[in-house]
Design an enzyme around this catalytic site. Structure first.
Site, PDB file in Angstrom:
ATOM      1  N   GLN A  48      -1.409   3.357  12.321  1.00  0.00           N
ATOM      2  CA  GLN A  48      -0.822   3.763  12.894  1.00  0.00           C
ATOM      3  C   GLN A  48      -0.013   5.109  13.188  1.00  0.00           C
ATOM      4  O   GLN A  48       0.225   5.821  12.871  1.00  0.00           O
ATOM      5  CB  GLN A  48       0.377   2.727  12.748  1.00  0.00           C
ATOM      6  N   TYR A  84      10.866   5.688  17.472  1.00  0.00           N
ATOM      7  CA  TYR A  84      11.088   6.822  17.452  1.00  0.00           C
ATOM      8  C   TYR A  84      10.373   7.344  18.907  1.00  0.00           C
ATOM      9  O   TYR A  84      10.339   6.753  19.472  1.00  0.00           O
ATOM     10  CB  TYR A  84       9.470   6.623  16.831  1.00  0.00           C
ATOM     11  N   ALA A 108      13.415  -9.421 -17.553  1.00  0.00           N
ATOM     12  CA  ALA A 108      12.579  -8.951 -18.293  1.00  0.00           C
ATOM     13  C   ALA A 108      11.472  -9.448 -18.769  1.00  0.00           C
ATOM     14  O   ALA A 108      10.759  -9.340 -19.468  1.00  0.00           O
ATOM     15  CB  ALA A 108      13.290  -7.622 -18.824  1.00  0.00           C
ATOM     16  N   GLN A 164      20.348 -14.105 -16.119  1.00  0.00           N
ATOM     17  CA  GLN A 164      21.205 -13.855 -14.949  1.00  0.00           C
ATOM     18  C   GLN A 164      20.845 -13.973 -13.935  1.00  0.00           C
ATOM     19  O   GLN A 164      22.110 -13.840 -13.618  1.00  0.00           O
ATOM     20  CB  GLN A 164      21.277 -12.292 -15.229  1.00  0.00           C
TER      21      GLN A 164
END
Length: 644
Positions: free
Chosen positions: A103, A174, A393, A420
């Site tokens: 690209q 861009y 983990a 968690q």
């Protein structure tokens, strides 16, 4: 074979593509500062080719060494010195039957002067980007002509290196996109004004590449089908652009959307559903005869197959999906979709890049470190390793140890794996995180890793294993500050609310503007039963999150009526209110609160001392070592498990 359309071969120009999966361009900053492709970036792309993707489009590659440098360590196609290293990249990808395009890009006004030696950034017109906030200077007509030659030269370099073609980056605001759009192109010369003038620079580049590289060298153009800004390109404009580009002789159109000022439409946060912008590619496809590649925030092969069935596009662009799992294509093809390591849409990848580092992935710690982990030392020899805790983990370390030949045993005191993550998946719009958790658990099962649920990892239980090492991954516990009123019945933790252990009533004040606090505040506000205030001690909410994620939250908070108060320190609570103090003025404010929800993070639940007294090799991981996010937990787990 699973997903027949997704894994049916196709053709772009005269080149056969083995399936319909495409890894689109994403900046990675793994190349040498001089632009050469080194072993790090080669191995990064090679792993995705080995993983089965049909077509790879490299990261943004500069064609201008003066004002066109977009990142410190991006690929270059400006000089013959780049040929040998690009050639090695092409060869390493081609050996798996995967095709590769480079690209070619110029950042234009979406750049910083610090990237180009302090020089003023350039653009078609002096229109400042509201994100980068630097005024560009207008390019001269002569500079525009020189730019055309630079793009053509870049394509010639890529062809010499054995690449299958190039892609012109005319999207995302861009430089080439800036010429196309009336939002950024205010010129009055031959490169501005009318439609024909605004597209002229692309016409000259494409015509020049065709002349120099011949008809079999592929040319793709990436476009933003809708810039999502007032005065910018809309779908009806880009349909005309696509048809005109086709008439210039390009081989395919790569459909994306947005510019920096509408960045959430380019790199979508987790709240955006898969396929949300399929109407853009569908409309383009109906108006051209060449193949259409499209980005649609795809994570799951089922969704990719459905888009092909629907005729939305011809090829499926899978960007962050390939960061999270280089083997996405092979797993899908082999019917192992449940094993795909799913992207969670956290945008940690872009945070890492914006901080000046190389590409990283929160759920794939090998991403960007492929060379570092290229050799798996299978030295486990069946030795037992005890893992205390089945969170991210614990699971990542178990999978890594199993690959190395160890026999890990996970002790998890809860009735399910996840730690968690089981809390983090409870807020609204967390389906992607749930999919990641499901894939982790699936891989634990398919690798026959022993898991002992509802089992405390005690010293005695671990001694019975006679392990060669003990990994302590016991996570953390919610922080509850020692302040007046926090022991009141109306003060609860975010975990208690999200897990359904406690309810909220009346006006709700959420203390803590990190990701947990923001998600909790939004989840409560979505019910429409409570007025919600979010309190954060620092000047901004969402510290450490990518700007698009924060912007997305801010928009949703506005729609839900969530009151956000920053620079406010939590001081005390009672049955009816919360007192906060402005960290600048020291002024106290009382906020009505029927319920106070604490979302102040976690403190380490480190139980390693008892194991260190009884075992020689004890390793503490993740939150048990130092509280952090998924990225820190997975990186820590991979590193420690790889070096045992």
């Amino acid at each position: 074979m699973a997903y027949e359309k997704l894994f049916k071969s196709g053709r772009i120009g005269g080149v056969r593509i083995k399936n319909r999966t495409v890894m689109p361009a994403m900046g990675v900053s793994l190349a040498d500062p001089t632009g050469e492709a080194n072993e790090h970036i080669i191995r990064y792309y090679e792993d995705r080719a080995k993983g089965g993707v049909g077509l790879i489009i490299t990261e943004i590659t500069r064609v201008d060494e003066v004002e066109g440098i977009g990142t410190p360590n991006q690929l270059g196609a400006t000089d013959s010195r780049h040929v040998p290293h690009l050639e090695r990249l092409a060869e390493r990808v081609h050996k798996y039957g995967t095709k590769i395009l480079v690209q070619l890009q110029h950042p234009g006004r979406e750049n910083k002067s610090s990237m180009i030696g302090g020089r003023q950034i350039v653009a078609p017109s002096p229109v400042m980007c509201k994100v980068t906030k630097e005024m560009p200077r207008e390019m001269t007509t002569e500079e525009c002509s020189a730019l055309v030659k630079n793009f053509i030269k870049g394509a010639v370099i890529c062809q010499k290196a054995g690449m299958d073609g190039i892609e012109l980056h005319a999207a995302h605001g861009y430089l080439l996109n800036e010429f196309l759009s009336p939002y950024t192109n205010k010129r009055t010369d031959r490169y501005g004004g009318s439609f024909d003038n605004r597209i002229r620079i692309l016409e000259e580049i494409i015509t020049g590449i065709r002349y120099m590289c011949g008809p079999r060298f592929l040319i793709s153009v990436r476009i933003s089908a809708d810039e999502f800004v007032e005065g910018g390109l809309k779908l009806e404009d880009t349909i005309k652009i696509a048809r005109t580009l086709e008439s210039f002789g390009i081989d395919c159109i790569n459909v994306s959307s947005g510019i920096y000022e509408s960045a959430t439409t380019i790199i979508e946060p987790s709240s955006y559903p898969q396929g949300w912008k399929k109407h853009l590619a569908s409309a383009i496809k109906k108006n051209v005869k060449i193949p259409v590649i499209a980005t649609n925030n795809i994570k799951d092969p089922e969704v990719a197959e459905a888009l092909l069935e629907e005729g939305v596009c011809d090829y499926i662009a899978l960007g962050r999906a390939h960061l999270a799992d280089p083997e996405w294509a092979n797993k899908a093809k082999e019917g192992r979709g449940d094993e795909i390591n799913k992207c969670i849409g956290c945008l940690y990848c872009f945070t890492a890049l914006s901080d000046g580092g190389h590409i990283k992935c929160a759920v794939n710690p090998k991403c960007g470190r492929e060379v570092d982990y290229s050799c798996v030392e299978k030295t486990g020899n069946g030795r037992k390793v005890a893992i205390i805790g089945g969170g991210p983990a614990g699971m990542v370390s178990a999978l890594t140890l199993k690959e190395r030949g160890f026999e890990p045993v996970i002790f998890e005191k809860a009735d399910s794996l996840g730690g968690q993550l089981n809390i983090a998946t409870k807020p609204i719009m967390k389906e992607k995180l749930q999919a990641y958790l499901d894939s982790l658990v699936c891989r634990i099962k398919k690798n026959n890793i022993e898991v002992r649920l509802n089992t405390e990892g005690t010293v005695d239980a671990v001694k019975a294993l006679d392990p060669t090492a003990v990994f302590v991954a016991t996570g953390g516990t919610p922080i509850v500050p020692r302040l007046p009123g926090v022991d009141g019945a109306n003060v609860i933790t975010a975990e208690e609310y999200l897990m359904g252990k406690k309810e909220v009533k009346g006006d709700v004040v959420v203390i803590g503007g990190g990701v947990t606090g923001m998600e909790t505040a939004e989840t409560i506000a979505t019910r429409g039963e409570n007025k919600v205030t979010l309190v954060e001690m620092t000047k901004d909410i969402g510290r450490g999150l990518y700007r698009s994620v924060i912007a997305d939250f801010t928009i949703r908070f506005g729609k839900l009526g969530v009151n956000v108060m920053t620079r406010q320190q939590f001081m005390s609570a009672d049955e009816e209110s919360v007192v906060v103090m402005n960290t600048v003025t020291r002024q106290m404010t009382k906020i009505p609160a029927g319920t106070v929800v604490l979302a102040l993070g976690v403190r380490s639940n480190d139980v390693s001392a008892q194991f260190e007294e009884n075992f020689d090799n004890v390793i503490v991981l993740g939150d048990a070592n130092f509280p952090g996010r998924i990225a820190e937990a997975t990186t820590d787990a991979l590193g420690r498990a790889s070096t045992l």
